[in-house]
Design a protein around this motif. Structure first.
Motif, PDB file in Angstrom:
ATOM      1  N   UNK A   1      15.279  -3.297  20.817  1.00 17.32           N
ATOM      2  CA  UNK A   1      16.449  -2.751  21.883  1.00 17.32           C
ATOM      3  C   UNK A   1      16.512  -2.853  23.050  1.00 17.32           C
ATOM      4  N   UNK A   2      16.802  -3.110  24.188  1.00 13.79           N
ATOM      5  CA  UNK A   2      16.314  -2.905  25.017  1.00 13.79           C
ATOM      6  C   UNK A   2      17.620  -2.111  25.836  1.00 13.79           C
TER       7      UNK A   2
ATOM      8  N   UNK B   1      11.902  -1.654  26.153  1.00 12.51           N
ATOM      9  CA  UNK B   1      12.430  -2.186  24.811  1.00 12.51           C
ATOM     10  C   UNK B   1      11.456  -1.854  24.116  1.00 12.51           C
ATOM     11  N   UNK B   2      11.543  -1.498  22.921  1.00 14.93           N
ATOM     12  CA  UNK B   2      11.353  -0.874  21.474  1.00 14.93           C
ATOM     13  C   UNK B   2      11.648  -1.584  20.022  1.00 14.93           C
TER      14      UNK B   2
ATOM     15  N   UNK C   1      15.758   2.647   8.874  1.00 13.04           N
ATOM     16  CA  UNK C   1      14.596   2.434  10.149  1.00 13.04           C
ATOM     17  C   UNK C   1      14.469   4.258   9.403  1.00 13.04           C
ATOM     18  N   UNK C   2      15.703   5.200   9.202  1.00 12.20           N
ATOM     19  CA  UNK C   2      15.130   6.820   9.076  1.00 12.20           C
ATOM     20  C   UNK C   2      14.161   6.452   8.642  1.00 12.20           C
ATOM     21  N   UNK C   3      14.440   6.332   6.960  1.00  8.74           N
ATOM     22  CA  UNK C   3      12.891   6.864   5.812  1.00  8.74           C
ATOM     23  C   UNK C   3      11.935   6.280   6.519  1.00  8.74           C
TER      24      UNK C   3
ATOM     25  N   UNK D   1      10.935   7.558  15.196  1.00  5.86           N
ATOM     26  CA  UNK D   1      11.771   8.115  15.938  1.00  5.86           C
ATOM     27  C   UNK D   1      12.323   7.412  16.705  1.00  5.86           C
ATOM     28  N   UNK D   2      11.699   6.800  17.472  1.00  5.36           N
ATOM     29  CA  UNK D   2      11.793   5.997  18.396  1.00  5.36           C
ATOM     30  C   UNK D   2      13.037   5.097  18.265  1.00  5.36           C
TER      31      UNK D   2
END
Length: 255
Positions: free
Chosen positions: A42-43, A72-73, A226-228, A232-233
């Motif tokens: 993610x940008x 960036x993450x 991803x939620x599981x 959080x980010x």
């Protein structure tokens, strides 16, 4: 001397004002890391909250201007923040280096208690598998008849109940209950992680559509994975992406 200082300050203020009022344009860049898995990072432009993701080669394009901050993450990389300069927009090889997340385990001391466990204490019967309530109903409705061999039926048999459940549609209904149970679990996890205000004020979801958006989000397998993970980010970034698509759906239905 005083006039020179005043002239210098005016020039600096004018330059900053021009920079802040400058229109945003597309900046092209690429990420690099010690891995070939560069897709899906993610940008985010921290000033405009516009978000894009990198392609398989690590490339990205995003609207920005000098002094904007790019974030960036990703799950596999440490978060990185870059404040853009005017040179970045003319650099044909603008590259951002990301560092992999290294999970270091603390020292683990293993003590063996071979004879003490839930089975030996009589808490759990030997070989028993644990089920949720919906899974237990489904297992019961489709299980083989354990008494078949005891009655002399060679090789076992399926009891009348599972056959009835199959043809009556009850088995399909119970399978659906298991899926609903999973969705409810993810809904509770999502609501625990993000407040109502986050959906309305941050993601700009109309209040009357918040619950519908939550159902929309947990229907997405990538999002629930991803939620599981409880990151959080990463969850927030993907939630923002889903919010954009959901608002497009609302807008199209309103026409």
């Amino acid at each position: 001397m005083t006039k020179n200082i005043v002239f210098f300050l005016v020039a600096v203020i004018s330059q900053n004002s021009w920079s802040q009022n400058q229109e945003r344009s597309v900046i092209n860049g690429k990420i690099k890391a010690n891995t070939n898995d560069l897709e899906g990072v993610y940008v985010v432009n921290a000033q405009t909250e516009v978000m894009v993701t990198t392609d398989a080669a690590g490339a990205f394009s995003i609207q920005a201007k000098p002094n904007d901050t790019l974030v960036f993450s990703s799950i596999q990389f440490k978060e990185s923040r870059i404040v853009l300069t005017s040179e970045n927009f003319t650099d044909l090889n603008f590259t951002v280096r990301l560092n992999l997340v290294m999970h270091q385990l603390q020292e683990v001391v293993v003590r063996r208690y071979d004879n003490i466990n839930a089975v030996s204490l009589g808490i759990v019967p030997a070989g028993q598998k644990t089920y949720t309530e919906a899974e237990r109903k489904l297992h019961t409705a489709t299980a083989l008849n354990a008494e078949a061999n005891a009655n002399g039926m060679v090789g076992g048999s399926i009891s009348a109940d599972p056959l009835f459940n199959f043809f009556s549609g009850r088995t399909a209904m119970l399978k659906k209950e298991v899926e609903v149970e999973k969705k409810e679990f993810f809904m509770k996890l999502l609501e625990k992680m993000f407040s109502w205000e986050h959906f309305v004020e941050r993601l700009k979801i109309p209040e009357e559509y918040v619950k519908g958006f939550e159902y929309y989000a947990v229907e997405n397998d990538k999002f629930t994975t991803i939620l599981n993970s409880k990151n959080k980010t990463s969850t927030e970034f993907l939630l923002g992406e889903l919010a954009v698509k959901y608002k497009e759906i609302i807008a199209s239905e309103a026409k």
